[in-house]
Motif scaffolding. Structure first.
Motif, PDB file in Angstrom:
ATOM      1  N   GLY A 174       0.776  -1.234   0.000  1.00  0.00           N
ATOM      2  CA  GLY A 174       0.000   0.000   0.000  1.00  0.00           C
ATOM      3  C   GLY A 174       0.807   1.283   0.000  1.00  0.00           C
ATOM      4  N   MET A 175       2.035   1.253  -0.487  1.00  0.00           N
ATOM      5  CA  MET A 175       2.858   2.456  -0.488  1.00  0.00           C
ATOM      6  C   MET A 175       2.488   3.350  -1.666  1.00  0.00           C
ATOM      7  SD  MET A 175       6.539   0.728   0.549  1.00  0.00           S
ATOM      8  CE  MET A 175       7.422   2.283   0.535  1.00  0.00           C
ATOM      9  N   HIS A 176       2.501   4.679  -1.457  1.00  0.00           N
ATOM     10  CA  HIS A 176       2.210   5.592  -2.551  1.00  0.00           C
ATOM     11  C   HIS A 176       3.456   5.783  -3.415  1.00  0.00           C
ATOM     12  CE1 HIS A 176       4.364   8.724  -0.336  1.00  0.00           C
ATOM     13  NE2 HIS A 176       3.611   8.454   0.710  1.00  0.00           N
ATOM     14  N   TYR A 177       3.273   6.388  -4.573  1.00  0.00           N
ATOM     15  CA  TYR A 177       4.359   6.479  -5.547  1.00  0.00           C
ATOM     16  C   TYR A 177       5.596   7.177  -4.982  1.00  0.00           C
ATOM     17  CZ  TYR A 177       0.795   5.135  -8.978  1.00  0.00           C
ATOM     18  OH  TYR A 177      -0.181   4.458  -9.673  1.00  0.00           O
ATOM     19  N   GLY A 178       5.383   8.260  -4.250  1.00  0.00           N
ATOM     20  CA  GLY A 178       6.521   8.985  -3.697  1.00  0.00           C
ATOM     21  C   GLY A 178       7.312   8.152  -2.707  1.00  0.00           C
ATOM     22  N   GLU A 179       6.604   7.397  -1.886  1.00  0.00           N
ATOM     23  CA  GLU A 179       7.288   6.558  -0.896  1.00  0.00           C
ATOM     24  C   GLU A 179       8.054   5.432  -1.579  1.00  0.00           C
ATOM     25  OE1 GLU A 179       6.306   4.523   3.453  1.00  0.00           O
ATOM     26  OE2 GLU A 179       4.667   4.943   2.048  1.00  0.00           O
ATOM     27  N   ILE A 180       7.473   4.849  -2.627  1.00  0.00           N
ATOM     28  CA  ILE A 180       8.175   3.811  -3.384  1.00  0.00           C
ATOM     29  C   ILE A 180       9.434   4.391  -4.020  1.00  0.00           C
ATOM     30  CG2 ILE A 180       8.042   2.229  -5.342  1.00  0.00           C
ATOM     31  CD1 ILE A 180       5.024   2.026  -4.816  1.00  0.00           C
ATOM     32  N   ALA A 181       9.315   5.589  -4.574  1.00  0.00           N
ATOM     33  CA  ALA A 181      10.469   6.234  -5.210  1.00  0.00           C
ATOM     34  C   ALA A 181      11.591   6.450  -4.209  1.00  0.00           C
ATOM     35  CB  ALA A 181      10.036   7.563  -5.834  1.00  0.00           C
ATOM     36  N   ARG A 182      11.246   6.915  -3.001  1.00  0.00           N
ATOM     37  CA  ARG A 182      12.278   7.134  -1.978  1.00  0.00           C
ATOM     38  C   ARG A 182      12.863   5.812  -1.513  1.00  0.00           C
ATOM     39  NH1 ARG A 182       8.550  11.208  -0.630  1.00  0.00           N
ATOM     40  NH2 ARG A 182       7.454   9.873   0.874  1.00  0.00           N
ATOM     41  N   THR A 183      12.030   4.785  -1.415  1.00  0.00           N
ATOM     42  CA  THR A 183      12.520   3.481  -0.976  1.00  0.00           C
ATOM     43  C   THR A 183      13.527   2.908  -1.964  1.00  0.00           C
ATOM     44  OG1 THR A 183      10.457   2.977   0.201  1.00  0.00           O
ATOM     45  CG2 THR A 183      11.828   1.103  -0.455  1.00  0.00           C
ATOM     46  N   LEU A 184      13.248   3.045  -3.256  1.00  0.00           N
ATOM     47  CA  LEU A 184      14.104   2.452  -4.286  1.00  0.00           C
ATOM     48  C   LEU A 184      15.179   3.404  -4.790  1.00  0.00           C
ATOM     49  CD1 LEU A 184      11.402   0.538  -6.372  1.00  0.00           C
ATOM     50  CD2 LEU A 184      12.829  -0.315  -4.502  1.00  0.00           C
ATOM     51  N   GLY A 185      15.093   4.675  -4.403  1.00  0.00           N
ATOM     52  CA  GLY A 185      16.078   5.643  -4.860  1.00  0.00           C
ATOM     53  C   GLY A 185      15.943   5.987  -6.330  1.00  0.00           C
ATOM     54  N   VAL A 186      14.692   6.028  -6.814  1.00  0.00           N
ATOM     55  CA  VAL A 186      14.422   6.379  -8.210  1.00  0.00           C
ATOM     56  C   VAL A 186      13.376   7.494  -8.235  1.00  0.00           C
ATOM     57  CG1 VAL A 186      14.975   4.058  -9.028  1.00  0.00           C
ATOM     58  CG2 VAL A 186      12.609   4.625  -8.428  1.00  0.00           C
ATOM     59  N   SER A 187      13.065   7.990  -9.430  1.00  0.00           N
ATOM     60  CA  SER A 187      12.064   9.044  -9.556  1.00  0.00           C
ATOM     61  C   SER A 187      10.653   8.456  -9.542  1.00  0.00           C
ATOM     62  CB  SER A 187      12.280   9.822 -10.860  1.00  0.00           C
ATOM     63  OG  SER A 187      12.004   8.994 -11.979  1.00  0.00           O
ATOM     64  N   GLU A 188       9.681   9.322  -9.246  1.00  0.00           N
ATOM     65  CA  GLU A 188       8.284   8.869  -9.286  1.00  0.00           C
ATOM     66  C   GLU A 188       7.897   8.463 -10.702  1.00  0.00           C
ATOM     67  OE1 GLU A 188       5.116  10.909  -7.329  1.00  0.00           O
ATOM     68  OE2 GLU A 188       6.497  11.903  -5.928  1.00  0.00           O
ATOM     69  N   GLN A 189       8.445   9.148 -11.703  1.00  0.00           N
ATOM     70  CA  GLN A 189       8.157   8.786 -13.084  1.00  0.00           C
ATOM     71  C   GLN A 189       8.628   7.369 -13.388  1.00  0.00           C
ATOM     72  OE1 GLN A 189       9.810  11.486 -15.951  1.00  0.00           O
ATOM     73  NE2 GLN A 189       8.955  10.406 -17.714  1.00  0.00           N
TER      74      GLN A 189
END
Length: 227
Positions: A191-206
């Protein structure tokens, strides 16, 4: 060699070192187990703000504060590692190693992201490193058990079909690119939102959106016979 030195050396041979390192000479070792809800400290504040406060206290040498963080987050970290590795024992090993790494790296945590996101990133990176060295197993989907009504009253054919579809989905997930699979697991199972996933993986939201789009398209194609 003195008596004290002999005793210490023998002790090291008899049992493994504690899971937590002594990052300060005056800090006693305090190993943990998984899952490990702590009864030593019960802070009134929970959530990101409470986590940041506990992380600061832990970085300053408060073992009980870190024990609370372990108890608060170990269950979701184990679920994440289990979905990424497909193996309970590997999941426990990855979480133990990640918590040890987090303990050592507490001074690096600046509070720019939630403490949970920081832990997710450490666990995810360790799991992906493990998976690069071996074939990818099917992703366990036990986080979403079958509805009780289906188990109790569904026809045997329905139950069998549902379970077969779940196995097909697990196989389809295992066939995904690791980046796509990880994004899908973090989004759909955690249930993670896009921004949180991006920070977790160290990539952009795009990048996250692109990986999710491709993952969902591949899964839809794989699951088309089950519609």
């Amino acid at each position: 060699m003195s008596t004290a030195q002999t005793h210490t050396t023998a002790g090291l041979r008899e049992r493994p070192p504690p899971l937590r390192p002594r990052t300060r000479r005056d800090r006693p070792a305090a190993p943990w187990s998984l899952p490990s809800p702590s009864t030593a400290v019960r802070p009134d504040r929970t959530g990101p703000a409470g986590d940041r406060l506990l992380a600061v206290r832990a970085a300053e040498g408060d073992d009980d504060a870190f024990a609370v963080l372990v108890g608060r987050h170990s269950a979701v970290l184990l679920a994440l590692a289990h979905h990424l590795t497909g193996n309970r024992q590997d999941a426990e090993d990855m979480v133990q190693e990640s918590l040890l790494s987090a303990w050592r790296r507490l001074p690096e945590f600046r509070g720019d992201a939630a403490f949970r996101t920081w832990l997710y990133r450490i666990v995810t990176n360790r799991c992906l490193s493990l998976l690069r060295s071996r074939p990818v197993p099917a992703v366990p989907l036990d986080i979403r058990p079958e509805p009780p009504v289906l188990q109790a009253h569904g026809a045997p054919e329905q139950i069998a079909e549902t379970r077969a579809a779940a196995r097909a989905l697990a196989r389809a997930l295992a066939d995904l690119d690791p980046g796509q699979r990880t994004c899908w697991i973090l989004r759909e199972l955690h249930g993670m939102h896009y921004g949180e996933i991006a920070r977790t993986l160290g990539v952009s939201e795009q990048t996250v959106r692109g990986r999710l789009f491709r993952a969902r398209r591949s899964l839809a194609e794989a699951m088309d016979p089950w519609r």
